[in-house]
Design an enzyme around this catalytic site. Sequence first.
Site, short mmCIF file in Angstrom:
data_model
loop_
_atom_site.label_atom_id
_atom_site.label_comp_id
_atom_site.label_asym_id
_atom_site.label_seq_id
_atom_site.Cartn_x
_atom_site.Cartn_y
_atom_site.Cartn_z
N LYS A 153 0.86 -1.20 0.00
CA LYS A 153 0.00 0.00 0.00
C LYS A 153 0.89 1.24 0.00
O LYS A 153 1.49 1.58 1.01
CB LYS A 153 -0.91 0.04 1.23
CG LYS A 153 -1.99 1.11 1.03
CD LYS A 153 -2.46 1.77 2.29
CE LYS A 153 -1.65 2.96 2.69
NZ LYS A 153 -1.68 4.12 1.76
N GLU A 206 10.24 1.53 10.10
CA GLU A 206 11.21 2.61 9.85
C GLU A 206 10.46 3.91 10.06
O GLU A 206 9.56 4.24 9.29
CB GLU A 206 11.74 2.54 8.40
CG GLU A 206 12.57 1.31 8.11
CD GLU A 206 13.88 1.28 8.88
OE1 GLU A 206 14.33 2.35 9.34
OE2 GLU A 206 14.43 0.18 9.05
N GLU A 215 9.87 16.43 14.56
CA GLU A 215 10.27 16.30 13.16
C GLU A 215 9.43 17.25 12.31
O GLU A 215 8.19 17.16 12.31
CB GLU A 215 10.02 14.85 12.72
CG GLU A 215 10.52 14.56 11.33
CD GLU A 215 10.22 13.13 10.90
OE1 GLU A 215 9.13 12.62 11.21
OE2 GLU A 215 11.09 12.52 10.26
N CYS A 237 13.62 11.26 6.15
CA CYS A 237 13.68 10.77 7.53
C CYS A 237 15.07 10.94 8.11
O CYS A 237 15.24 11.04 9.32
CB CYS A 237 13.27 9.31 7.57
SG CYS A 237 14.21 8.30 6.43
P1 NAD Z 1 2.47 8.45 7.58
O1 NAD Z 1 2.84 7.70 8.81
O2 NAD Z 1 1.42 9.47 7.66
O3 NAD Z 1 2.01 7.45 6.43
C1 NAD Z 1 2.83 6.37 6.01
C2 NAD Z 1 1.94 5.33 5.34
O4 NAD Z 1 1.06 4.77 6.32
C3 NAD Z 1 1.06 5.87 4.23
O5 NAD Z 1 0.99 4.92 3.19
C4 NAD Z 1 -0.27 6.01 4.93
O6 NAD Z 1 -1.37 5.96 4.04
C5 NAD Z 1 -0.27 4.81 5.86
N1 NAD Z 1 -1.17 4.92 7.01
C6 NAD Z 1 -1.64 6.05 7.60
N2 NAD Z 1 -2.45 5.73 8.63
C7 NAD Z 1 -2.50 4.38 8.71
C8 NAD Z 1 -3.15 3.45 9.55
N3 NAD Z 1 -3.94 3.86 10.53
N4 NAD Z 1 -2.96 2.13 9.35
C9 NAD Z 1 -2.15 1.70 8.36
N5 NAD Z 1 -1.51 2.53 7.50
C10 NAD Z 1 -1.67 3.85 7.67
O7 NAD Z 1 3.84 9.06 7.03
P2 NAD Z 1 4.07 10.03 5.78
O8 NAD Z 1 3.54 11.37 6.15
O9 NAD Z 1 3.59 9.36 4.53
O10 NAD Z 1 5.67 10.05 5.71
C11 NAD Z 1 6.45 10.87 6.49
C12 NAD Z 1 6.98 10.12 7.71
O11 NAD Z 1 7.68 8.95 7.30
C13 NAD Z 1 8.00 10.93 8.50
O12 NAD Z 1 7.78 10.77 9.87
C14 NAD Z 1 9.33 10.30 8.11
O13 NAD Z 1 10.36 10.47 9.03
C15 NAD Z 1 8.94 8.87 7.95
N6 NAD Z 1 9.93 8.19 7.12
C16 NAD Z 1 10.79 7.30 7.72
C17 NAD Z 1 11.75 6.66 6.96
C18 NAD Z 1 12.73 5.68 7.57
O14 NAD Z 1 13.31 4.90 6.83
N7 NAD Z 1 12.92 5.67 8.87
C19 NAD Z 1 11.83 6.91 5.59
C20 NAD Z 1 10.95 7.83 5.03
C21 NAD Z 1 9.99 8.45 5.80
#
Ligand code: NAD
Length: 480
Positions: free
Chosen positions: A174, A249, A383, A283
């Site tokens: 997804k 992650e 962040e 990230c």
């Molecule tokens: P997010 O947590 O809002 O969403 C990530 C994914 O989870 C999306 O596909 C979203 O649709 C899905 N999601 C949202 N709510 C959900 C739920 N209740 N159940 C299951 N899935 C759900 O994050 P974002 O805004 O897309 O990305 C930014 C974040 O990602 C930042 O915090 C960043 O640091 C982190 N990030 C971490 C890494 C790493 O490798 N550590 C890499 C890239 C981004």
Amino acid sequence: MSATVEGLVIGGDRVAAAEGETFDVVNPATAATLASVASAGAEDVDRAVAASMAAYERWGALSPVTRGRHLHRFAALVEEHAEELALLECRNVGMPIGDARGQLGMIVDVIRYYAGAVDKFFGHTVPVERDGVAMTFREPIGVVGLITPWNFPLNIANWKIAPALAAGNTVVLKPASLTPLSVLRYAELAIEAGIPAGALNVVPGPGGTVGSALVEHPGVGKIGFTGSTEVGAGIARRAAAGIKRVTLELGGKSACVVFEDADLDKVGRLAPYGVFENCGQDCCARSRLIVQESVADEVVERYSETARNLRVGMPESPETEVGPLISAGQRETVERYVGIGLEEGARIVVGGERPNGELSGGFFYRPTVLADVRNDMTVAREEIFGPVVSVITFRDEADAVAIANDTPYGLSGSLWTRDGARQLRVARALRTGVLGVNTNSSVFPQTPFGGYKQSGIGKELGMEALAHNTELKSVFISTE
Ligand code: NAD
């Protein structure tokens, strides 16, 4: 460019969502609609998991050597289509085209790494007390559910898909709703490369419904998630109910620590890219610049000079170094944080505003350096996920380590010093999963990547990702 219509990828076909729902995807540099994408629901997740389970019967039974050959063909096809995929990423994420091409280079390298690694990752025979042979086997888990964010959509998805497939699992992914385009095309290429239909399914849709359905589905054996710490914590709780394997992650608030003996010219020229690349939506962004007091003015001046001159522009232009933020909402979040920073006593050295002219139609924001920040201020703790760096000063080495570690996160970081013993001492003392010394870059296909503390559980890349994608079985054959 006219908008395309994109179906889900289930069982090797491009299909409409069961409920017929769609959503629009936009180009953040112009706000123009790029595509209308099928929006999956729980029924589509059921279909995708069923297709994945059926494909597992074939894919999981192949020898690792054969799976490696398929993945080599896939890598070649992705390489052949690298420019097309880079353009999709550039338009959908607003990522500068040069950076998007770089991402595609890594994507091909990672597929090749796992194509070559999978037949070098195996169990052992183990000496035991009884007569006979004790041995271990590495076996696939089954169906792996993957949930990914929007900042590096294809690279992050590929970090998870390549080792999952190499290990013999099948996948339901997804992607983030804002950025599904590149991975939909990538999944078509996987099928064209001969990876069995159903081994890789892609179901874009809202996290709350599609993501949740995947996390709770009894047919899914493991969840691999990249995203915010808040959403990750909820996923871990729900996955626990089914005792699913989970890797996470999550977010970061990484430090760039600069000592007075560092090559300050190099720091000024290079370190800003460690936070402003991808418009700070990384990230690993080194969003806290932690500088020794004695050189703080000089470092801030050099660093800010580079930040001021970064070429903010349209992502498709090869000169552009910083594109837009992903959405209007993300830009508002960044502006709110800068406002809070000012209220709490920070000072803007450069940036702190939107560019105008030809960029006013997109979600652009100028690279921003905030000085006079203390580590207990909101901009140093949370962040921001945008082009904002907070400058904090320190007295001595112990102070530097204490400030850098005083955060709930522990993902990445940089350390700038010419003193070899200090490089090693501080590198060991920092509570972070990934660290670059005298460089911003510290991520390679061969080395494990992942966070300490609230930045995650488990590792991507390296042989560690194969470990996270396999079960380990012990067998004892008695000869008594
Ligand atoms: P997010 O947590 O809002 O969403 C990530 C994914 O989870 C999306 O596909 C979203 O649709 C899905 N999601 C949202 N709510 C959900 C739920 N209740 N159940 C299951 N899935 C759900 O994050 P974002 O805004 O897309 O990305 C930014 C974040 O990602 C930042 O915090 C960043 O640091 C982190 N990030 C971490 C890494 C790493 O490798 N550590 C890499 C890239 C981004």
